[in-house]
Design an enzyme around this catalytic site. Structure first.
Site, PDB file in Angstrom:
ATOM      1  CB  SER A  73       5.549   2.068 -10.521  1.00 57.74           C
ATOM      2  OG  SER A  73       4.561   1.181 -10.071  1.00 57.74           O
TER       3      SER A  73
HETATM    4  N1  SAH Z   1      -0.382   2.611  -8.483  1.00 61.29           N
HETATM    5  C1  SAH Z   1       0.435   2.650  -7.286  1.00 61.29           C
HETATM    6  C2  SAH Z   1       1.224   1.368  -7.113  1.00 61.29           C
HETATM    7  C3  SAH Z   1       1.237   0.938  -5.691  1.00 61.29           C
HETATM    8  S1  SAH Z   1       1.806  -0.699  -5.408  1.00 61.29           S
HETATM    9  C4  SAH Z   1       1.315   3.870  -7.257  1.00 61.29           C
HETATM   10  O1  SAH Z   1       1.399   4.566  -8.286  1.00 61.29           O
HETATM   11  O2  SAH Z   1       1.882   4.176  -6.214  1.00 61.29           O
HETATM   12  C5  SAH Z   1       0.337  -1.637  -5.650  1.00 61.29           C
HETATM   13  C6  SAH Z   1      -0.820  -1.374  -4.754  1.00 61.29           C
HETATM   14  O3  SAH Z   1      -1.815  -2.342  -5.047  1.00 61.29           O
HETATM   15  C7  SAH Z   1      -0.535  -1.507  -3.264  1.00 61.29           C
HETATM   16  O4  SAH Z   1      -0.895  -0.333  -2.613  1.00 61.29           O
HETATM   17  C8  SAH Z   1      -1.409  -2.684  -2.831  1.00 61.29           C
HETATM   18  O5  SAH Z   1      -1.925  -2.565  -1.516  1.00 61.29           O
HETATM   19  C9  SAH Z   1      -2.526  -2.634  -3.858  1.00 61.29           C
HETATM   20  N2  SAH Z   1      -3.289  -3.857  -4.034  1.00 61.29           N
HETATM   21  C10 SAH Z   1      -2.864  -5.144  -4.045  1.00 61.29           C
HETATM   22  N3  SAH Z   1      -3.893  -5.990  -4.225  1.00 61.29           N
HETATM   23  C11 SAH Z   1      -5.015  -5.215  -4.337  1.00 61.29           C
HETATM   24  C12 SAH Z   1      -6.412  -5.490  -4.523  1.00 61.29           C
HETATM   25  N4  SAH Z   1      -6.867  -6.737  -4.642  1.00 61.29           N
HETATM   26  N5  SAH Z   1      -7.254  -4.447  -4.585  1.00 61.29           N
HETATM   27  C13 SAH Z   1      -6.827  -3.176  -4.463  1.00 61.29           C
HETATM   28  N6  SAH Z   1      -5.532  -2.849  -4.270  1.00 61.29           N
HETATM   29  C14 SAH Z   1      -4.635  -3.851  -4.215  1.00 61.29           C
END
Ligand code: SAH
Length: 218
Positions: free
Chosen positions: A66
Protein backbone atom coordinates in the site's frame (compact mmCIF):
# COMPACT_ATOMS: atom_id res chain seq x y z
CA UNK A 1 26.32 0.25 1.48
CA UNK A 2 26.60 2.89 4.16
CA UNK A 3 25.76 5.52 1.57
CA UNK A 4 22.80 3.61 0.33
CA UNK A 5 21.28 3.27 3.78
CA UNK A 6 21.87 6.97 4.43
CA UNK A 7 20.12 7.81 1.17
CA UNK A 8 17.08 5.70 2.05
CA UNK A 9 16.95 7.18 5.52
CA UNK A 10 16.80 10.65 3.99
CA UNK A 11 14.06 9.58 1.57
CA UNK A 12 12.15 8.09 4.49
CA UNK A 13 12.31 11.29 6.53
CA UNK A 14 11.12 13.25 3.54
CA UNK A 15 8.26 10.78 3.03
CA UNK A 16 7.16 11.15 6.65
CA UNK A 17 7.19 14.93 6.47
CA UNK A 18 5.69 15.56 3.02
CA UNK A 19 3.30 12.65 2.61
CA UNK A 20 2.22 12.11 6.20
CA UNK A 21 2.69 15.09 8.56
CA UNK A 22 1.65 17.63 5.92
CA UNK A 23 -1.53 15.65 5.33
CA UNK A 24 -2.66 15.32 8.89
CA UNK A 25 -0.96 12.26 10.34
CA UNK A 26 -0.07 13.48 13.83
CA UNK A 27 0.19 10.44 16.13
CA UNK A 28 3.85 10.38 17.24
CA UNK A 29 3.81 6.57 17.57
CA UNK A 30 2.74 6.23 13.94
CA UNK A 31 5.23 8.81 12.66
CA UNK A 32 8.09 7.18 14.60
CA UNK A 33 7.19 3.75 13.25
CA UNK A 34 7.09 5.08 9.68
CA UNK A 35 10.50 6.69 10.25
CA UNK A 36 12.04 3.49 11.53
CA UNK A 37 10.84 0.71 9.16
CA UNK A 38 13.07 0.42 6.04
CA UNK A 39 10.29 0.36 3.42
CA UNK A 40 12.78 -0.24 0.56
CA UNK A 41 13.47 -3.74 1.94
CA UNK A 42 9.79 -4.69 1.48
CA UNK A 43 9.95 -4.37 -2.32
CA UNK A 44 12.10 -6.07 -4.94
CA UNK A 45 15.61 -4.80 -5.66
CA UNK A 46 14.43 -3.19 -8.92
CA UNK A 47 11.82 -1.05 -7.14
CA UNK A 48 13.87 0.04 -4.13
CA UNK A 49 14.45 3.55 -5.41
CA UNK A 50 10.69 4.00 -5.75
CA UNK A 51 9.86 2.62 -2.32
CA UNK A 52 9.41 6.05 -0.72
CA UNK A 53 7.18 7.40 -3.47
CA UNK A 54 3.59 8.48 -2.84
CA UNK A 55 1.99 5.36 -4.40
CA UNK A 56 1.49 1.62 -4.03
CA UNK A 57 3.95 -0.76 -5.75
CA UNK A 58 3.65 -4.31 -7.09
CA UNK A 59 5.05 -7.09 -4.89
CA UNK A 60 4.38 -10.08 -7.17
CA UNK A 61 1.40 -12.47 -7.40
CA UNK A 62 -0.69 -9.48 -8.60
CA UNK A 63 -0.59 -7.98 -5.10
CA UNK A 64 0.63 -4.58 -3.91
CA UNK A 65 2.33 -2.86 -1.01
CA UNK A 66 0.00 0.00 0.00
CA UNK A 67 0.85 3.67 -0.43
CA UNK A 68 2.61 5.03 2.71
CA UNK A 69 -0.28 7.40 3.49
CA UNK A 70 -2.91 4.65 3.64
CA UNK A 71 -0.67 2.53 5.92
CA UNK A 72 -0.26 5.53 8.23
CA UNK A 73 -3.98 6.37 8.14
CA UNK A 74 -5.03 2.84 9.01
CA UNK A 75 -2.46 2.63 11.79
CA UNK A 76 -3.53 5.97 13.22
CA UNK A 77 -7.23 5.10 12.96
CA UNK A 78 -6.88 1.78 14.77
CA UNK A 79 -5.27 3.61 17.73
CA UNK A 80 -3.11 0.88 19.27
CA UNK A 81 -0.64 1.02 22.15
CA UNK A 82 2.31 -0.96 23.56
CA UNK A 83 0.17 -3.56 25.37
CA UNK A 84 -2.03 -4.43 22.42
CA UNK A 85 -2.22 -7.69 20.49
CA UNK A 86 -3.08 -7.07 16.87
CA UNK A 87 -4.25 -9.36 14.08
CA UNK A 88 -3.54 -8.40 10.47
CA UNK A 89 -5.18 -10.15 7.52
CA UNK A 90 -3.16 -9.92 4.28
CA UNK A 91 0.56 -10.00 5.15
CA UNK A 92 1.69 -9.31 1.57
CA UNK A 93 5.05 -7.52 1.65
CA UNK A 94 4.87 -7.36 5.45
CA UNK A 95 5.13 -3.58 5.55
CA UNK A 96 1.85 -2.88 7.37
CA UNK A 97 2.59 -5.65 9.90
CA UNK A 98 6.07 -4.20 10.46
CA UNK A 99 4.62 -0.74 11.18
CA UNK A 100 2.05 -2.20 13.60
CA UNK A 101 4.76 -4.25 15.31
CA UNK A 102 6.80 -1.15 16.18
CA UNK A 103 3.83 0.08 18.26
CA UNK A 104 1.98 -3.01 19.52
CA UNK A 105 2.99 -5.78 21.91
CA UNK A 106 2.54 -8.49 19.30
CA UNK A 107 1.26 -8.77 15.73
CA UNK A 108 -0.31 -11.92 14.26
CA UNK A 109 -0.46 -11.78 10.48
CA UNK A 110 -2.13 -14.13 8.00
CA UNK A 111 -1.45 -14.55 4.25
CA UNK A 112 -3.20 -16.85 1.75
CA UNK A 113 -0.49 -16.89 -0.95
CA UNK A 114 2.33 -19.21 0.02
CA UNK A 115 5.19 -17.49 -1.82
CA UNK A 116 4.42 -14.12 -0.20
CA UNK A 117 4.02 -15.74 3.22
CA UNK A 118 7.40 -17.52 2.94
CA UNK A 119 9.33 -14.53 1.61
CA UNK A 120 7.94 -12.11 4.18
CA UNK A 121 8.48 -14.46 7.07
CA UNK A 122 12.17 -14.56 6.16
CA UNK A 123 12.33 -10.78 6.00
CA UNK A 124 10.86 -10.42 9.51
CA UNK A 125 13.61 -12.74 10.77
CA UNK A 126 16.32 -10.75 8.99
CA UNK A 127 15.00 -7.51 10.48
CA UNK A 128 14.69 -9.18 13.89
CA UNK A 129 11.03 -8.22 14.18
CA UNK A 130 10.48 -11.02 16.66
CA UNK A 131 7.07 -9.85 17.88
CA UNK A 132 5.45 -10.70 14.53
CA UNK A 133 3.91 -14.14 14.19
CA UNK A 134 3.06 -15.31 10.66
CA UNK A 135 0.56 -17.83 9.39
CA UNK A 136 -0.29 -19.27 5.99
CA UNK A 137 -4.07 -19.60 5.74
CA UNK A 138 -7.37 -17.96 4.81
CA UNK A 139 -7.56 -14.96 7.11
CA UNK A 140 -11.27 -14.33 6.57
CA UNK A 141 -11.83 -16.87 9.36
CA UNK A 142 -9.37 -15.01 11.59
CA UNK A 143 -6.98 -16.82 13.92
CA UNK A 144 -9.20 -18.15 16.65
CA UNK A 145 -6.56 -19.84 18.83
CA UNK A 146 -4.87 -16.51 19.60
CA UNK A 147 -8.06 -14.45 20.02
CA UNK A 148 -9.36 -12.12 21.40
CA UNK A 149 -7.49 -9.23 19.77
CA UNK A 150 -7.37 -5.58 20.77
CA UNK A 151 -7.27 -4.64 17.10
CA UNK A 152 -7.73 -6.28 13.71
CA UNK A 153 -6.50 -4.67 10.47
CA UNK A 154 -7.59 -6.14 7.14
CA UNK A 155 -5.48 -4.94 4.19
CA UNK A 156 -7.59 -6.40 1.38
CA UNK A 157 -11.14 -5.45 0.43
CA UNK A 158 -14.14 -7.71 1.05
CA UNK A 159 -17.84 -7.64 0.12
CA UNK A 160 -18.79 -7.46 3.82
CA UNK A 161 -17.24 -7.46 7.29
CA UNK A 162 -16.34 -11.13 7.97
CA UNK A 163 -18.34 -12.24 11.01
CA UNK A 164 -15.56 -14.45 12.50
CA UNK A 165 -13.30 -11.39 12.75
CA UNK A 166 -15.86 -9.42 14.74
CA UNK A 167 -16.23 -12.39 17.10
CA UNK A 168 -12.48 -12.48 17.68
CA UNK A 169 -12.35 -8.86 18.93
CA UNK A 170 -11.98 -8.17 22.65
CA UNK A 171 -14.63 -5.91 24.19
CA UNK A 172 -13.41 -2.41 23.31
CA UNK A 173 -11.44 -3.88 20.40
CA UNK A 174 -11.45 -2.29 16.94
CA UNK A 175 -11.50 -3.71 13.42
CA UNK A 176 -10.64 -1.83 10.23
CA UNK A 177 -11.52 -3.25 6.83
CA UNK A 178 -12.15 -1.98 3.27
CA UNK A 179 -15.68 -3.03 2.26
CA UNK A 180 -17.16 -2.62 -1.21
CA UNK A 181 -16.85 -3.95 -4.76
CA UNK A 182 -13.79 -4.87 -6.78
CA UNK A 183 -12.93 -1.28 -7.79
CA UNK A 184 -13.71 0.89 -4.83
CA UNK A 185 -14.34 0.37 -1.15
CA UNK A 186 -15.21 2.22 2.00
CA UNK A 187 -12.85 1.91 4.92
CA UNK A 188 -15.07 0.64 7.74
CA UNK A 189 -14.21 0.75 11.43
CA UNK A 190 -16.07 -1.62 13.74
CA UNK A 191 -15.75 -1.27 17.52
CA UNK A 192 -16.92 -4.07 19.78
CA UNK A 193 -18.83 -2.77 22.78
CA UNK A 194 -20.27 -4.50 25.87
CA UNK A 195 -23.61 -4.87 24.14
CA UNK A 196 -22.84 -5.15 20.44
CA UNK A 197 -20.88 -3.29 17.78
CA UNK A 198 -20.52 0.29 16.59
CA UNK A 199 -19.84 0.80 12.88
CA UNK A 200 -18.46 3.94 11.19
CA UNK A 201 -17.04 4.90 7.82
CA UNK A 202 -13.60 6.47 7.43
CA UNK A 203 -13.88 7.31 3.73
CA UNK A 204 -13.17 5.63 0.43
CA UNK A 205 -10.16 3.57 -0.55
CA UNK A 206 -8.95 0.99 -3.04
CA UNK A 207 -7.41 -2.35 -2.10
CA UNK A 208 -6.85 -5.71 -3.76
CA UNK A 209 -9.48 -8.38 -3.17
CA UNK A 210 -9.93 -10.28 0.08
CA UNK A 211 -10.39 -13.83 -1.15
CA UNK A 212 -11.67 -16.60 1.09
CA UNK A 213 -14.55 -18.29 2.81
CA UNK A 214 -15.88 -15.02 4.28
CA UNK A 215 -14.64 -12.81 1.44
CA UNK A 216 -14.76 -12.93 -2.36
CA UNK A 217 -14.88 -16.41 -3.82
CA UNK A 218 -12.13 -15.65 -6.38
N1 SAH B 1 -0.45 -5.50 4.21
C1 SAH B 1 0.16 -5.72 2.91
C2 SAH B 1 -0.84 -5.50 1.79
C3 SAH B 1 -0.69 -6.52 0.73
S1 SAH B 1 -2.00 -6.60 -0.44
C4 SAH B 1 1.40 -4.89 2.74
O1 SAH B 1 1.66 -4.01 3.58
O2 SAH B 1 2.16 -5.14 1.80
C5 SAH B 1 -3.15 -7.65 0.38
C6 SAH B 1 -2.72 -9.04 0.71
O3 SAH B 1 -3.85 -9.72 1.22
C7 SAH B 1 -2.23 -9.87 -0.48
O4 SAH B 1 -0.96 -10.36 -0.21
C8 SAH B 1 -3.26 -10.99 -0.58
O5 SAH B 1 -2.72 -12.23 -1.01
C9 SAH B 1 -3.76 -11.09 0.85
N2 SAH B 1 -5.05 -11.73 1.04
C10 SAH B 1 -6.18 -11.64 0.28
N3 SAH B 1 -7.16 -12.41 0.79
C11 SAH B 1 -6.65 -13.00 1.91
C12 SAH B 1 -7.16 -13.92 2.89
N4 SAH B 1 -8.41 -14.38 2.82
N5 SAH B 1 -6.35 -14.29 3.89
C13 SAH B 1 -5.08 -13.84 3.98
N6 SAH B 1 -4.53 -12.99 3.09
C14 SAH B 1 -5.30 -12.57 2.08
Amino acid sequence: MQNREAKYKRLREEMVFRQLEMRGISDPLVLDAMRSVPRHLFVSEALMDQAYGDYPLPIGEQQTISQPLIVAEMTQAIGIGPDDRVLEIGTGSGYQAAILSRIAFRVYTVERIYSLYARTRKLFDQLQYYNIVTRYSDGTSGWKEESPYDAIVVTAGGPEVPEPLVKQLAVGGKLIIPVGDKYTQELIKVTRTETGVKRESLGSCRFVKLIGEHGWKE
